[in-house]
Scaffold this active site. Structure first.
Site, PDB file in Angstrom:
ATOM      1  N   LYS A 195       5.297  -4.100  -3.796  1.00  0.00           N
ATOM      2  CA  LYS A 195       4.864  -3.727  -5.138  1.00  0.00           C
ATOM      3  C   LYS A 195       5.331  -2.292  -5.465  1.00  0.00           C
ATOM      4  O   LYS A 195       5.769  -1.554  -4.569  1.00  0.00           O
ATOM      5  CB  LYS A 195       3.338  -3.846  -5.202  1.00  0.00           C
ATOM      6  N   TYR A 248       0.718 -14.178 -12.186  1.00  0.00           N
ATOM      7  CA  TYR A 248      -0.730 -13.972 -12.024  1.00  0.00           C
ATOM      8  C   TYR A 248      -1.534 -14.796 -13.028  1.00  0.00           C
ATOM      9  O   TYR A 248      -2.628 -14.381 -13.431  1.00  0.00           O
ATOM     10  CB  TYR A 248      -1.057 -12.489 -12.175  1.00  0.00           C
ATOM     11  N   ASN A 300      -2.274  -2.081  -3.398  1.00  0.00           N
ATOM     12  CA  ASN A 300      -2.272  -2.677  -2.050  1.00  0.00           C
ATOM     13  C   ASN A 300      -0.884  -3.061  -1.528  1.00  0.00           C
ATOM     14  O   ASN A 300      -0.741  -3.907  -0.653  1.00  0.00           O
ATOM     15  CB  ASN A 300      -3.270  -3.830  -1.959  1.00  0.00           C
ATOM     16  N   HIS A 333       2.724  -8.118  -1.956  1.00  0.00           N
ATOM     17  CA  HIS A 333       2.240  -9.443  -2.346  1.00  0.00           C
ATOM     18  C   HIS A 333       2.726 -10.465  -1.334  1.00  0.00           C
ATOM     19  O   HIS A 333       3.858 -10.371  -0.835  1.00  0.00           O
ATOM     20  CB  HIS A 333       2.804  -9.829  -3.732  1.00  0.00           C
ATOM     21  N   GLU A 343       5.977 -19.663  -6.929  1.00  0.00           N
ATOM     22  CA  GLU A 343       6.372 -18.261  -7.085  1.00  0.00           C
ATOM     23  C   GLU A 343       7.861 -18.057  -6.779  1.00  0.00           C
ATOM     24  O   GLU A 343       8.533 -17.284  -7.464  1.00  0.00           O
ATOM     25  CB  GLU A 343       5.510 -17.378  -6.179  1.00  0.00           C
TER      26      GLU A 343
HETATM   27  N1  UDP Z   1      -6.537  -6.882  -7.613  1.00  0.00           N
HETATM   28  C1  UDP Z   1      -7.138  -5.771  -8.165  1.00  0.00           C
HETATM   29  N2  UDP Z   1      -8.509  -5.679  -8.134  1.00  0.00           N
HETATM   30  C2  UDP Z   1      -9.288  -6.659  -7.597  1.00  0.00           C
HETATM   31  C3  UDP Z   1      -8.675  -7.789  -7.038  1.00  0.00           C
HETATM   32  C4  UDP Z   1      -7.286  -7.879  -7.068  1.00  0.00           C
HETATM   33  O1  UDP Z   1      -6.457  -4.871  -8.664  1.00  0.00           O
HETATM   34  O2  UDP Z   1     -10.522  -6.516  -7.589  1.00  0.00           O
HETATM   35  C5  UDP Z   1      -5.057  -6.991  -7.635  1.00  0.00           C
HETATM   36  C6  UDP Z   1      -4.439  -6.659  -6.280  1.00  0.00           C
HETATM   37  O3  UDP Z   1      -3.213  -5.988  -6.514  1.00  0.00           O
HETATM   38  C7  UDP Z   1      -4.179  -8.053  -5.723  1.00  0.00           C
HETATM   39  C8  UDP Z   1      -3.770  -8.804  -6.983  1.00  0.00           C
HETATM   40  O4  UDP Z   1      -4.662  -8.307  -7.976  1.00  0.00           O
HETATM   41  O5  UDP Z   1      -3.192  -8.038  -4.735  1.00  0.00           O
HETATM   42  C9  UDP Z   1      -3.865 -10.305  -6.912  1.00  0.00           C
HETATM   43  O6  UDP Z   1      -5.166 -10.662  -6.528  1.00  0.00           O
HETATM   44  P1  UDP Z   1      -5.406 -11.851  -5.484  1.00  0.00           P
HETATM   45  O7  UDP Z   1      -6.866 -12.164  -5.515  1.00  0.00           O
HETATM   46  O8  UDP Z   1      -4.443 -12.959  -5.749  1.00  0.00           O
HETATM   47  O9  UDP Z   1      -5.101 -11.136  -4.091  1.00  0.00           O
HETATM   48  P2  UDP Z   1      -3.876 -11.278  -3.082  1.00  0.00           P
HETATM   49  O10 UDP Z   1      -3.437 -12.724  -3.096  1.00  0.00           O
HETATM   50  O11 UDP Z   1      -2.786 -10.334  -3.562  1.00  0.00           O
HETATM   51  O12 UDP Z   1      -4.420 -10.854  -1.752  1.00  0.00           O
HETATM   52 MG    MG Z   2      -3.012 -14.008  -4.661  1.00  0.00          MG
END
Ligand code: UDP
Ligand code: MG
Length: 200
Positions: free
Chosen positions: A59, A99, A162, A165, A176
Site C-alpha cells: 500500500k 473494496y 497497515n 493487502h 482481485e
Molecule cells: N481498515 C481501516 N480501519 C478499520 C478496518 C480496516 O482503515 O477499522 C482498512 C485497512 O487498511 C484494511 C482495509 O481497510 O487493510 C480492508 O479491511 P479488511 O477488513 O478487508 O482487512 P484486510 O483484509 O486488509 O486484513
Molecule cells: Mg480484506
C-alpha cells in the site's frame, strides 16, 4: 483430440469440476487457470499442474517507507513464485471495486484517500496454499493485534496504515487478480527450484 482426452482425465480425477467441456477445452480459463488447487485432489502425475494465486499489494505507506523489497523478499523466501508485478497509482474506480464489501463502513472514505495517496505495488504470487499462507504472513488487519514476524506485526502500528493487502479467499483472490491485472500481464514460468517449493 489430445485436449478432449485431457478433459476426460480431468473429470475422472476431479468429478467436482463443474465447467462445461467447451470452457475447459478452450485453454483452461479461470477458475482453473488461477489455481484452485485446494479443490483438486490429484497429484502432479495425475493432472496438469494447476496453481493457486493471490493478490498482494504494498500500500502507499509501504511504498513511501521503502518496504517493497523486504515484503517481496518474504514471499520469495517462503517459496512462492512471482507471476505478476506492477506499480501504479490506483484509481478510485479500481479501489471502489476492490473494496466493494466495505462501502458502508465508517472508515471507507479515509481508506480510499489513503489508498490513492501514492503509488501501490501490486503483485500476483503463486504456490501451494498461497492465499491462506500469505494471510498468515501478512498478519491481523489491525497491526496492534498482529503477531511479531508478520508484515503488519513488524512494520506497522495502526489499522489505517497497515502496509500491505492480501486476498482473503480463493474467490476473492481470483476476483482481485482480474481487477488489477490483465491476463497477459501474468507470466507462466518455471522456477528452477519448483520441485522443492510448489510442486511437492
Ligand atoms: N481498515 C481501516 N480501519 C478499520 C478496518 C480496516 O482503515 O477499522 C482498512 C485497512 O487498511 C484494511 C482495509 O481497510 O487493510 C480492508 O479491511 P479488511 O477488513 O478487508 O482487512 P484486510 O483484509 O486488509 O486484513
Ligand atoms: Mg480484506
Amino acid at each position: 483430440m489430445l485436449r478432449r482426452r485431457l478433459f476426460h482425465t480431468l473429470t475422472h480425477f476431479c468429478p467436482r469440476i463443474q465447467q462445461t467441456e467447451t470452457s475447459l477445452l478452450s485453454g483452461f480459463p479461470c477458475p482453473l487457470q488461477h489455481g484452485h488447487r485446494s479443490a483438486w485432489h490429484g497429484t502432479k502425475s495425475d493432472v496438469p499442474d494447476v496453481r493457486e494465486r493471490t493478490l498482494i499489494a504494498v500500500k502507499p505507506d509501504g511504498v513511501q517507507r521503502r518496504l517493497v523489497g523486504q515484503i517481496i523478499q518474504r514471499f520469495e523466501q517462503r517459496g512462492f513464485k512471482l507471476v505478476g508485478l506492477k506499480m501504479l497509482k490506483a484509481s478510485e474506480d479500481l479501489l471502489s471495486e476492490h473494496y466493494c464489501e466495505l462501502r458502508t463502513k465508517p472508515f471507507y472514505h479515509s481508506l480510499l484517500s489513503y489508498m490513492t495517496s501514492g503509488p501501490v505495488v501490486a503483485m500476483v504470487w503463486e504456490g501451494h496454499n498461497v492465499v491462506q499462507t500469505s494471510r498468515i504472513m501478512v498478519g491481523h488487519t489491525n497491526p496492534a493485534e498482529a503477531q511479531t514476524g508478520t508484515v503488519r506485526g513488524d512494520f506497522s502500528t495502526h489499522v489505517s496504515r497497515n502496509v500491505v493487502h492480501a486476498s482473503d479467499s480463493l474467490e476473492g483472490a481470483q476476483r482481485e487478480i482480474q481487477l488489477w491485472f490483465q491476463a497477459n500481464d501474468l507470466l507462466d514460468w518455471d522456477c528452477c527450484d519448483q520441485t522443492s517449493t510448489s510442486d511437492v
